[in-house]
Design a protein around this motif. Structure first.
Motif, mmCIF file in Angstrom:
data_model
loop_
_atom_site.group_PDB
_atom_site.id
_atom_site.type_symbol
_atom_site.label_atom_id
_atom_site.label_comp_id
_atom_site.label_asym_id
_atom_site.label_seq_id
_atom_site.Cartn_x
_atom_site.Cartn_y
_atom_site.Cartn_z
ATOM 1 N N UNK A 1 0.839 -1.197 0.000
ATOM 2 C CA UNK A 1 0.000 0.000 0.000
ATOM 3 C C UNK A 1 0.875 1.250 0.000
ATOM 4 N N UNK A 2 1.935 1.232 0.820
ATOM 5 C CA UNK A 2 2.833 2.380 0.888
ATOM 6 C C UNK A 2 3.504 2.632 -0.458
ATOM 7 N N UNK B 1 7.562 -3.557 -10.269
ATOM 8 C CA UNK B 1 8.455 -3.910 -9.161
ATOM 9 C C UNK B 1 7.808 -4.896 -8.196
ATOM 10 N N UNK B 2 6.507 -4.738 -7.962
ATOM 11 C CA UNK B 2 5.809 -5.629 -7.034
ATOM 12 C C UNK B 2 5.776 -7.077 -7.514
ATOM 13 N N UNK C 1 12.706 8.224 -0.919
ATOM 14 C CA UNK C 1 11.521 8.283 -0.057
ATOM 15 C C UNK C 1 11.410 7.052 0.844
ATOM 16 N N UNK C 2 12.373 6.133 0.727
ATOM 17 C CA UNK C 2 12.403 4.961 1.602
ATOM 18 C C UNK C 2 11.578 3.785 1.135
ATOM 19 N N UNK C 3 10.984 3.891 -0.037
ATOM 20 C CA UNK C 3 10.136 2.801 -0.523
ATOM 21 C C UNK C 3 10.943 1.719 -1.228
ATOM 22 N N UNK D 1 15.459 -2.701 -4.862
ATOM 23 C CA UNK D 1 14.558 -3.723 -4.359
ATOM 24 C C UNK D 1 13.589 -3.079 -3.371
ATOM 25 N N UNK D 2 12.368 -3.587 -3.298
ATOM 26 C CA UNK D 2 11.366 -3.019 -2.399
ATOM 27 C C UNK D 2 11.835 -3.169 -0.954
ATOM 28 N N UNK D 3 11.765 -2.075 -0.198
ATOM 29 C CA UNK D 3 12.202 -2.098 1.201
ATOM 30 C C UNK D 3 11.303 -3.012 2.015
#
Length: 248
Positions: free
Chosen positions: A165-166, A190-191, A223-225, A242-244
């Motif tokens: 969601x983020x 990416x997901x 943005x940390x995502x 890669x997704x955090x």
């Protein structure tokens, strides 16, 4: 309550040592002895009289199936937990039918062993109390592990949902120069990826220019995502994204 005595029946010395360290990290347990085969394991069970035997399936002289079968035939008062690479349904079913209290597949982590041992300890403590056991107490003993697994699974699912969601919300708060449609395309791509990707790989997968992909990826990383993953090979290191993880 006295410490639960554990016998390790495992032919690989390295795995045997890992098992020993894992068991002795859990409160209330101690390793009473070790055996390198099913035959030696039977001898140790008769002499040491442990509470719990943790055994492999694939062993020389006598495998885990034969050993557990013999334990039951001789009616030896020892519980058995399996830690093995054997993952076929027939073997697992056979061990459970003969009364294995848990079955852990290699490779395994300490957390899984800890969970199994703590559940076993709770069950043993409950059964050692004098007097009859009520249905509710029995249900708690039998279903405790299932409840723990379900809670862990729900926690991971919630964390994954929150993370996704983020990431998807990134398209709703873009700085000038970045387009929501392009951001959503990149995020959805990416997901679906299990491994870190470079800007070039993202550009190719989404169908945009590499420089454009890099701008969006850098924004998501700042943005940390996304997390930057430097991969080294021949020449300069490659920036991959890669997704955090929520856990990290």
């Amino acid at each position: 309550m006295e410490k639960i005595q554990v016998l390790l029946i495992e032919d690989d010395p390295m795995v045997q040592e890992v098992n020993r360290q894992f068991v002795e990290q859990v409160e209330g347990f101690t390793v009473a002895g070790v055996a390198g085969s099913g035959v030696e394991g039977m001898e140790r069970i008769r002499t040491l009289k442990p509470d719990l035997a943790i055994m492999d399936i694939y062993m020389p002289q006598q495998d885990g199936i034969e050993t557990l079968t013999q334990i039951r035939q001789e009616q030896l008062p020892v519980d058995v937990m399996v830690i093995s690479a054997a993952n076929d349904q027939k073997t697992i079913q056979r061990m459970l039918q003969y009364g294995a209290v848990d079955y852990i597949m290699k490779p395994f982590k300490f957390e899984r062993v800890r969970q199994a041992l703590e559940h076993y300890r709770g069950m043993k403590q409950a059964l050692n109390h004098s007097g009859p056991v009520s249905q509710s107490e029995l249900d708690r003993m039998l279903h405790r592990a299932a409840e723990q697994d379900a809670a862990a699974s729900m926690g991971k699912s919630a964390a994954s949902t929150s993370r996704n969601h983020d990431l998807l919300s990134a398209a709703d708060e873009l700085p000038k120069g970045l387009q929501a449609v392009t951001m959503r395309q990149i995020v959805h791509f990416l997901l679906q990826q299990p491994h870190p990707l470079s800007a070039e790989e993202v550009a190719e997968g989404v169908g945009i220019a590499r420089v454009t992909a890099r701008r969006y990826l850098e924004y998501l990383e700042k943005s940390g995502r996304l997390r930057l993953d430097l991969q080294y090979g021949v020449g300069r290191p490659v920036n991959k994204y890669v997704i955090s993880s929520v856990e990290s």
